[in-house]
Every structure is written in structure tokens, then in C-alpha cells.
Design a protein around this motif. Structure first.
Motif, PDB file in Angstrom:
ATOM      1  N   ASN A 152      24.106  25.083 -57.998  1.00 17.97           N
ATOM      2  CA  ASN A 152      24.014  23.865 -58.402  1.00 17.97           C
ATOM      3  C   ASN A 152      24.848  22.762 -57.891  1.00 17.97           C
ATOM      4  O   ASN A 152      25.359  21.744 -57.813  1.00 17.97           O
ATOM      5  CB  ASN A 152      24.048  23.558 -59.591  1.00 17.97           C
ATOM      6  N   GLY A 153      25.882  23.919 -56.397  1.00 18.24           N
ATOM      7  CA  GLY A 153      26.450  22.556 -55.596  1.00 18.24           C
ATOM      8  C   GLY A 153      25.829  22.804 -54.860  1.00 18.24           C
ATOM      9  O   GLY A 153      25.392  22.958 -53.616  1.00 18.24           O
ATOM     10  N   PRO A 154      26.200  21.051 -53.981  1.00 18.16           N
ATOM     11  CA  PRO A 154      25.219  20.497 -53.012  1.00 18.16           C
ATOM     12  C   PRO A 154      25.163  21.148 -51.744  1.00 18.16           C
ATOM     13  O   PRO A 154      24.189  21.229 -51.165  1.00 18.16           O
ATOM     14  CB  PRO A 154      25.568  19.024 -52.933  1.00 18.16           C
ATOM     15  N   ILE A 155      26.852  21.118 -51.260  1.00 17.37           N
ATOM     16  CA  ILE A 155      27.594  21.536 -50.475  1.00 17.37           C
ATOM     17  C   ILE A 155      27.286  23.466 -50.253  1.00 17.37           C
ATOM     18  O   ILE A 155      26.936  24.296 -49.275  1.00 17.37           O
ATOM     19  CB  ILE A 155      28.771  21.602 -50.021  1.00 17.37           C
ATOM     20  N   CYS A 156      27.676  24.355 -51.565  1.00 17.00           N
ATOM     21  CA  CYS A 156      27.230  25.822 -51.002  1.00 17.00           C
ATOM     22  C   CYS A 156      26.032  25.898 -51.295  1.00 17.00           C
ATOM     23  O   CYS A 156      25.729  26.245 -50.902  1.00 17.00           O
ATOM     24  CB  CYS A 156      28.011  26.431 -52.819  1.00 17.00           C
ATOM     25  N   ARG A 157      25.061  25.063 -51.900  1.00 18.99           N
ATOM     26  CA  ARG A 157      23.911  24.908 -51.192  1.00 18.99           C
ATOM     27  C   ARG A 157      23.097  25.205 -49.960  1.00 18.99           C
ATOM     28  O   ARG A 157      22.492  26.126 -48.888  1.00 18.99           O
ATOM     29  CB  ARG A 157      23.066  24.719 -52.157  1.00 18.99           C
ATOM     30  N   ARG A 158      23.738  24.955 -49.121  1.00 19.32           N
ATOM     31  CA  ARG A 158      23.373  24.841 -47.929  1.00 19.32           C
ATOM     32  C   ARG A 158      23.923  25.442 -46.856  1.00 19.32           C
ATOM     33  O   ARG A 158      23.693  25.894 -46.024  1.00 19.32           O
ATOM     34  CB  ARG A 158      24.137  23.035 -47.198  1.00 19.32           C
ATOM     35  N   LEU A 159      25.585  25.916 -47.294  1.00 26.64           N
ATOM     36  CA  LEU A 159      26.124  26.992 -46.971  1.00 26.64           C
ATOM     37  C   LEU A 159      25.484  28.081 -47.478  1.00 26.64           C
ATOM     38  O   LEU A 159      24.993  28.958 -45.941  1.00 26.64           O
ATOM     39  CB  LEU A 159      27.568  27.289 -47.174  1.00 26.64           C
ATOM     40  N   PHE A 160      24.940  28.769 -48.079  1.00 21.69           N
ATOM     41  CA  PHE A 160      24.284  29.810 -48.669  1.00 21.69           C
ATOM     42  C   PHE A 160      22.540  29.863 -48.996  1.00 21.69           C
ATOM     43  O   PHE A 160      22.093  30.274 -49.849  1.00 21.69           O
ATOM     44  CB  PHE A 160      25.092  29.963 -49.620  1.00 21.69           C
ATOM     45  N   THR A 161      21.938  29.318 -48.013  1.00 23.31           N
ATOM     46  CA  THR A 161      20.601  28.941 -48.045  1.00 23.31           C
ATOM     47  C   THR A 161      19.380  29.970 -48.024  1.00 23.31           C
ATOM     48  O   THR A 161      19.404  30.185 -49.115  1.00 23.31           O
ATOM     49  CB  THR A 161      19.672  27.691 -47.549  1.00 23.31           C
ATOM     50  N   LYS A 162      20.040  30.863 -47.371  1.00 19.88           N
ATOM     51  CA  LYS A 162      19.341  32.365 -47.440  1.00 19.88           C
ATOM     52  C   LYS A 162      19.846  33.249 -48.150  1.00 19.88           C
ATOM     53  O   LYS A 162      18.591  33.878 -48.547  1.00 19.88           O
ATOM     54  CB  LYS A 162      19.878  33.105 -46.047  1.00 19.88           C
ATOM     55  N   ALA A 163      20.479  32.984 -48.838  1.00 23.08           N
ATOM     56  CA  ALA A 163      20.860  33.766 -50.063  1.00 23.08           C
ATOM     57  C   ALA A 163      20.448  33.660 -51.788  1.00 23.08           C
ATOM     58  O   ALA A 163      20.361  34.122 -52.118  1.00 23.08           O
ATOM     59  CB  ALA A 163      22.545  34.415 -50.280  1.00 23.08           C
ATOM     60  N   LEU A 164      19.801  32.291 -51.236  1.00 22.49           N
ATOM     61  CA  LEU A 164      19.034  31.554 -52.527  1.00 22.49           C
ATOM     62  C   LEU A 164      17.955  30.757 -52.660  1.00 22.49           C
ATOM     63  O   LEU A 164      17.086  31.292 -53.559  1.00 22.49           O
ATOM     64  CB  LEU A 164      19.848  30.372 -53.053  1.00 22.49           C
ATOM     65  N   HIS A 165      16.930  31.258 -51.476  1.00 18.49           N
ATOM     66  CA  HIS A 165      15.454  31.135 -50.885  1.00 18.49           C
ATOM     67  C   HIS A 165      14.951  32.426 -50.948  1.00 18.49           C
ATOM     68  O   HIS A 165      15.536  33.465 -49.779  1.00 18.49           O
ATOM     69  CB  HIS A 165      15.593  30.050 -50.849  1.00 18.49           C
ATOM     70  N   TYR A 166      13.749  32.023 -50.792  1.00 13.17           N
ATOM     71  CA  TYR A 166      12.550  33.366 -49.558  1.00 13.17           C
ATOM     72  C   TYR A 166      12.957  33.168 -48.688  1.00 13.17           C
ATOM     73  O   TYR A 166      12.829  31.617 -48.175  1.00 13.17           O
ATOM     74  CB  TYR A 166      11.033  33.002 -50.432  1.00 13.17           C
ATOM     75  N   ASP A 167      12.244  33.965 -47.623  1.00 20.03           N
ATOM     76  CA  ASP A 167      12.809  32.999 -46.207  1.00 20.03           C
ATOM     77  C   ASP A 167      11.015  33.141 -45.819  1.00 20.03           C
ATOM     78  O   ASP A 167      10.100  32.818 -46.962  1.00 20.03           O
ATOM     79  CB  ASP A 167      13.164  34.446 -45.059  1.00 20.03           C
ATOM     80  N   ARG A 168      10.576  32.646 -44.106  1.00 21.83           N
ATOM     81  CA  ARG A 168       9.476  32.337 -44.208  1.00 21.83           C
ATOM     82  C   ARG A 168       8.289  33.108 -44.546  1.00 21.83           C
ATOM     83  O   ARG A 168       7.068  32.970 -44.699  1.00 21.83           O
ATOM     84  CB  ARG A 168       9.251  31.650 -43.164  1.00 21.83           C
ATOM     85  N   ASN A 169       8.398  34.594 -43.963  1.00 28.21           N
ATOM     86  CA  ASN A 169       7.827  35.532 -44.605  1.00 28.21           C
ATOM     87  C   ASN A 169       6.790  35.825 -45.769  1.00 28.21           C
ATOM     88  O   ASN A 169       6.298  36.492 -46.219  1.00 28.21           O
ATOM     89  CB  ASN A 169       8.290  37.029 -43.580  1.00 28.21           C
ATOM     90  N   PHE A 170       7.915  35.370 -46.449  1.00 30.14           N
ATOM     91  CA  PHE A 170       7.977  35.944 -48.187  1.00 30.14           C
ATOM     92  C   PHE A 170       6.644  35.079 -48.700  1.00 30.14           C
ATOM     93  O   PHE A 170       5.834  35.567 -48.945  1.00 30.14           O
ATOM     94  CB  PHE A 170       8.368  35.009 -48.879  1.00 30.14           C
ATOM     95  N   TYR A 171       5.741  33.765 -47.440  1.00 31.40           N
ATOM     96  CA  TYR A 171       4.697  33.348 -47.655  1.00 31.40           C
ATOM     97  C   TYR A 171       3.680  33.388 -47.293  1.00 31.40           C
ATOM     98  O   TYR A 171       2.622  32.623 -46.964  1.00 31.40           O
ATOM     99  CB  TYR A 171       4.531  31.608 -47.694  1.00 31.40           C
ATOM    100  N   ASN A 172       3.497  34.676 -46.261  1.00 30.14           N
ATOM    101  CA  ASN A 172       2.440  35.279 -45.172  1.00 30.14           C
ATOM    102  C   ASN A 172       1.276  36.013 -46.221  1.00 30.14           C
ATOM    103  O   ASN A 172      -0.104  35.775 -46.235  1.00 30.14           O
ATOM    104  CB  ASN A 172       2.865  36.143 -44.673  1.00 30.14           C
ATOM    105  N   ALA A 173       1.558  36.269 -47.940  1.00 36.15           N
ATOM    106  CA  ALA A 173       0.980  36.974 -48.515  1.00 36.15           C
ATOM    107  C   ALA A 173      -0.214  35.116 -49.100  1.00 36.15           C
ATOM    108  O   ALA A 173       0.583  34.126 -49.660  1.00 36.15           O
ATOM    109  CB  ALA A 173       1.461  37.167 -49.318  1.00 36.15           C
ATOM    110  N   LYS A 174      -1.163  35.359 -49.674  1.00 33.63           N
ATOM    111  CA  LYS A 174      -2.009  34.666 -50.720  1.00 33.63           C
ATOM    112  C   LYS A 174      -1.673  34.250 -51.674  1.00 33.63           C
ATOM    113  O   LYS A 174      -1.405  32.753 -52.231  1.00 33.63           O
ATOM    114  CB  LYS A 174      -3.919  35.035 -50.715  1.00 33.63           C
ATOM    115  N   ILE A 175      -0.745  35.240 -52.601  1.00 29.13           N
ATOM    116  CA  ILE A 175      -0.614  35.192 -54.307  1.00 29.13           C
ATOM    117  C   ILE A 175       1.061  36.024 -53.856  1.00 29.13           C
ATOM    118  O   ILE A 175       1.241  36.934 -53.648  1.00 29.13           O
ATOM    119  CB  ILE A 175      -1.567  35.682 -55.204  1.00 29.13           C
ATOM    120  N   ARG A 176       2.190  35.028 -54.243  1.00 27.66           N
ATOM    121  CA  ARG A 176       3.179  35.810 -54.756  1.00 27.66           C
ATOM    122  C   ARG A 176       3.585  35.838 -55.943  1.00 27.66           C
ATOM    123  O   ARG A 176       4.486  34.304 -56.618  1.00 27.66           O
ATOM    124  CB  ARG A 176       3.605  34.701 -53.450  1.00 27.66           C
TER     125      ARG A 176
END
Length: 292
Positions: A152-176
Motif C-alpha cells: 500500500n506504500g507507493p515507494i515501498c511497493r517499488r522497492l520490494f516488488t519481488k517480495a510482493l508479487h509472483y515472478d515471471r516463471n509463475f505464469y508458465n502453467a495454464k491455470i494457477r
């Protein structure tokens, strides 16, 4: 299984009529339910006139705007009365092809343990990349208090993106299986939605998707994304029409988030104080940098 489309309108007849026109020939929908959330412009007149000429469309007029969740709850209640098993909740500022909805419906029909399903938002960025996440992720993990606060913090979100979201490999499966999906477009199982009492109407706007998925998880039901199919979303176009100020949107976001923390994450008094101080800094970020 029968499927309804639920569209909630508030002072956005142009986009609502556009989406209704786009889906007019979609056989995948058994019913279309338009809920006007006490608009104070000419939306009610325009939408009612359009809907009355079409047997498949049901127009519902709310007398009071109690927020996004309350308005969509009304739409799902009507879907239940009309004998619908599934409902696609779609913001007026979304655009989707029928084939995408057919795939999402098929996933729901074949998997009774899935109660929320959505395609991905169309983007030019790689899913899971920092650029994609900051523009508005299609889905994200279920977050505890601290991870949610940082998001919820605009700057924090930009600093800790990797800890808050799925990485690109997550989307390799058809259903997640995911923690939550973007509330702009999602299909819900009507029976389960009503079983968990739908959206909490004390949250006026923002954060409803996190809570809904949490409530589904609490009864053993999954939230998933179908990665190979996409829809378009003009991010927050409808919201910006009624809440033009970043600061006013941030205040509503804080109120909904604090309600979620207190009532569902059960944070203690010290955590509440910490969150309020954190949000005070977030407001400064919004004012100074114009970030959300």
C-alpha cells in the motif's frame, strides 16, 4: 451451468453502454444484470431505456451508493433469483472476447473447488516483471499484515516488488492458484459467493478482492487465473470519473484497508498505530510525487 454478467454503474453510462453493446451477441451469458449504484447524472435514464428494450438484460436501480461491494452484492443476489450458477463481475471499463469467458466458465464447471476464476489483464510487459506489477497486476499472493502494508506504500511497493508479487516463471502453467485476482473482472460461483456473504459492505472501495478470496479460502475454495487468456482494462477509468483526486482515492483506500486489517487480519493496537503512521507518510508521497 447458467452464467450471468453483472455490471455495476456509477456515473459511467458511456462505458457501461459500450460493454453492453460489445456483449450483445455473446451466447455465453444467459442473463445480463446492470446495477446502477445511485448515479447522480443521467445514467439511470440512459441505462434503463437501453435495458427495457432487451429481454436478456435486467436493470436494477439502487437508491443509495454504498460502494463497489454493496452494489455488486445486489447484482449477485439478482443472479441467484434468476437461477444463475455463475456470475462474471465486470467493471464498465473492461473489454473481453466471448472465447475468453467460455474458457473461464469451462474451468469453473470442471472444478467445483474453484470459486473465483479470472483471465489476465492484457499488457505489453512480461507478467511478473516490475513494469507489469507497477502498472497493475492481474493477481498476487495472499498477504499478511506487513506485506499488505508495504504494497500500500507507493515507494515501498517499488522497492520490494519481488517480495510482493509472483515472478515471471509463475505464469508458465495454464491455470494457477493465486491469493487474489484483480476485481475489474472475475467469475464467481454464486452459491459460494452467497455462502461467504459476498463482499463486505463496510469496505466502500479498494481491497474487496483480497477479502473475497480470503473468505473463499476459509471455506476451502480456490481462486485461480487462466494464464493463456486476457482481457483489456482501462485501469480505474470508472473510478477516476467519480474520484478525480489521487488524495481522495488514497483516503478511501486507507479506510478500507484499515477495516480489513482490524476485522479480518485481527491486528493489535500497536500494529494499528504503526499502520496509521505509515499511511500518513503515504499521503505525503501521494501529494508530493503523485504516486498511487
Amino acid at each position: 451451468m447458467k452464467l450471468a454478467l453483472v455490471v455495476l454503474n456509477y456515473n459511467d453510462a458511456d462505458n457501461t453502454l459500450k460493454i453492453l453493446g460489445n456483449v450483445a451477441d455473446y451466447s455465453v451469458f444467459d442473463k445480463v444484470i446492470v446495477v446502477d449504484n445511485a448515479s447522480n447524472d443521467d445514467s439511470k435514464i440512459r441505462l434503463k431505456s437501453f435495458c427495457e428494450k432487451r429481454d436478456k438484460i435486467f436493470f436494477v436501480e439502487n437508491q443509495e451508493n454504498k460502494g463497489y461491494g454493496a452494489g455488486n452484492n445486489v447484482g449477485i443476489f439478482v443472479a441467484k433469483k434468476l437461477g444463475m450458477d455463475l456470475a462474471l463481475i465486470a467493471n464498465p471499463d473492461t473489454d473481453f472476447e466471448e472465447r475468453v469467458i467460455k474458457v473461464v466458465k469451462s474451468v469453473m464447471v470442471k472444478n467445483y473447488n474453484i470459486s473465483i476464476c479470472a483471465p489476465l489483464v492484457e499488457t505489453n510487459d512480461v507478467y511478473g516483471s516490475r513494469e507489469n506489477v507497477l502498472k497493475g497486476a492481474s493477481c498476487w499472493p495472499m498477504r499478511d499484515f506487513m506485506h499488505s502494508l508495504v504494497e500500500n506504500g507507493p515507494i515501498c511497493r517499488r522497492l520490494f516488488t519481488k517480495a510482493l508479487h509472483y515472478d515471471r516463471n509463475f505464469y508458465n502453467a495454464k491455470i494457477r492458484k493465486v491469493g487474489a485476482v484483480l476485481g475489474a473482472l472475475l467469475m464467481v460461483r454464486v452459491e459460494d459467493f452467497l455462502r461467504v456473504s459476498g463482499y463486505d459492505e463496510n469496505m466502500f472501495l479498494y481491497g474487496e478482492e483480497d477479502l473475497l478470496s480470503k473468505k473463499m479460502a476459509d471455506i476451502g475454495k480456490k481462486t485461480v487465473v487462466v494464464t493463456g487468456y486476457k482481457y483489456k482494462h482501462i485501469h480505474s477509468a470508472s473510478i477516476k470519473k467519480s474520484l478525480k483526486s489521487l488524495y481522495s482515492r488514497q483516503k478511501i483506500r486507507e479506510e478500507s484497508t484499515m477495516y480489513f486489517y482490524k476485522n479480518y487480519l485481527k491486528i493489535n493496537l500497536l500494529q494499528q498505530i504503526f499502520a496509521k503512521v505509515f499511511f500518513a507518510f503515504v499521503r505525503l508521497e501521494v501529494i508530493i510525487f503523485g504516486l498511487m
